[in-house]
Structures are given as structure tokens and as C-alpha cells.
Design a protein around this motif. Structure first.
Motif, mmCIF file in Angstrom:
data_model
loop_
_atom_site.group_PDB
_atom_site.id
_atom_site.type_symbol
_atom_site.label_atom_id
_atom_site.label_comp_id
_atom_site.label_asym_id
_atom_site.label_seq_id
_atom_site.Cartn_x
_atom_site.Cartn_y
_atom_site.Cartn_z
ATOM 1 N N GLN A 132 0.820 -1.208 0.000
ATOM 2 C CA GLN A 132 0.000 0.000 0.000
ATOM 3 C C GLN A 132 0.858 1.263 0.000
ATOM 4 N N GLN A 135 2.027 1.970 -3.452
ATOM 5 C CA GLN A 135 0.932 2.559 -4.230
ATOM 6 C C GLN A 135 0.753 4.040 -3.895
ATOM 7 N N ILE A 136 0.845 4.386 -2.624
ATOM 8 C CA ILE A 136 0.727 5.783 -2.190
ATOM 9 C C ILE A 136 1.860 6.615 -2.779
ATOM 10 N N LYS A 138 3.440 6.070 -5.508
ATOM 11 C CA LYS A 138 3.148 6.234 -6.942
ATOM 12 C C LYS A 138 2.056 7.286 -7.169
ATOM 13 N N GLU A 139 0.990 7.213 -6.373
ATOM 14 C CA GLU A 139 -0.126 8.151 -6.512
ATOM 15 C C GLU A 139 0.313 9.593 -6.261
ATOM 16 N N LYS A 140 1.253 9.782 -5.354
ATOM 17 C CA LYS A 140 1.727 11.122 -5.021
ATOM 18 C C LYS A 140 2.849 11.586 -5.961
ATOM 19 N N GLY A 141 3.225 10.731 -6.906
ATOM 20 C CA GLY A 141 4.258 11.103 -7.857
ATOM 21 C C GLY A 141 5.661 11.084 -7.293
ATOM 22 N N ARG A 145 5.813 5.261 -11.794
ATOM 23 C CA ARG A 145 4.803 4.186 -11.948
ATOM 24 C C ARG A 145 5.347 2.999 -12.694
#
Length: 145
Positions: A132, A135-136, A138-141, A145
Motif C-alpha cells: 500500500q 501505491q501511495i 506512486k499516486e503522489k508522484g 509508476r
């Protein structure tokens, strides 16, 4: 890391163990530790947590080199943030040794606790597994990715 948001996180000892045991630098625990080294995650700790890291990582069954352990703990000291515990009274923990990790996490707003034993902690969107956390990131850049 200019212009990129940093994440504050307490790293449970089992994530360090998993990272060092993994033969892949692409494992989620290894990516979490790499993100600390690269500045994407600012690790939160106190002396009690660092002592647990040292005690667990030096167990003979793991056979980790003392140099590797010292470098890892020194990295936490250099790039991390040493914070006081915020006492939590109403939460219960199956393992009393886990309380310090949660209390240090509670000391910094919006910080995460990254653990492979998510069931040992109170349910919260800020208590996450290494998967997780990746993933966080990646989501925050913070992580490609």
C-alpha cells in the motif's frame, strides 16, 4: 526531490527484516527502504524504535552483517525525524512492543505506519502494508509508476 511531496512514516521492524531478506530490489519492503534513502519517505523514530531495530536485526538467525545494520540505523538517524511518543490510552495491541510504533506515528499529523502485520494495529487508512505504501508513493508522484 525538489518539488515533490515527502511522506512521513514509521517503519515497523518487520519491513526492515523483509527488505534485507529479499533477494529482489523490486520487493515492496525494499522499495520502501529505497524511498527512505532517496528522500521520498522521511522515517519517524525514537530511540526505543532504533533499539528494537538493532536487537531484531542482530539476531543470529538472520545473519545480517553488522555493517549493513549500522548503515541502515545511521540512515534513519541522518534522514529521519526523532519524535516523542504520543500516548494512546484507548487502543489495544496484541503485542505490547508494537505500541511505540503507533505512538510515534501519532506524534506527526498525516504520517503513516508501514507494517507487514497490519492486524496488530488499530484500523486506520494511515496504517498500511509495504504494498500500500508503494501505491501511495506512486499516486503522489514520488515513485515512478
Amino acid at each position: 526531490m525538489k518539488g515533490e511531496k515527502q511522506i512521513y512514516a514509521v517503519i515497523d521492524t518487520n519491513v526492515l527484516v523483509s527488505s534485507l531478506l529479499s533477494s529482489s530490489k523490486e520487493s515492496n519492503p525494499a522499495i520502501v527502504i529505497s524511498s527512505i534513502i532517496n528522500g521520498g519517505i522521511i522515517p519517524l523514530y525514537n530511540e526505543e524504535i532504533l533499539l528494537e531495530y538493532k536487537e531484531v536485526l542482530t539476531r543470529k538467525k538472520f545473519k545480517f552483517s553488522l555493517h549493513t545494520i549500522d548503515v541502515l540505523i545511521s540512515t534513519f538517524r541522518i534522514v529521519g525525524l526523532n519524535v516523542n511518543r504520543t500516548k494512546v490510552m484507548k487502543e489495544s495491541f496484541p503485542d505490547p512492543d508494537d505500541i511505540v510504533f503507533y505512538e510515534v506515528k501519532m506524534s506527526v499529523d498525516d504520517s503513516y505506519l508501514v507494517t507487514g502485520n497490519i492486524k496488530h494495529f488499530p484500523h486506520s487508512p494511515l496504517v498500511v502494508t509495504p504494498f500500500q505504501m508503494v501505491q501511495i508513493l506512486k499516486e503522489k508522484g514520488i515513485l515512478a509508476r
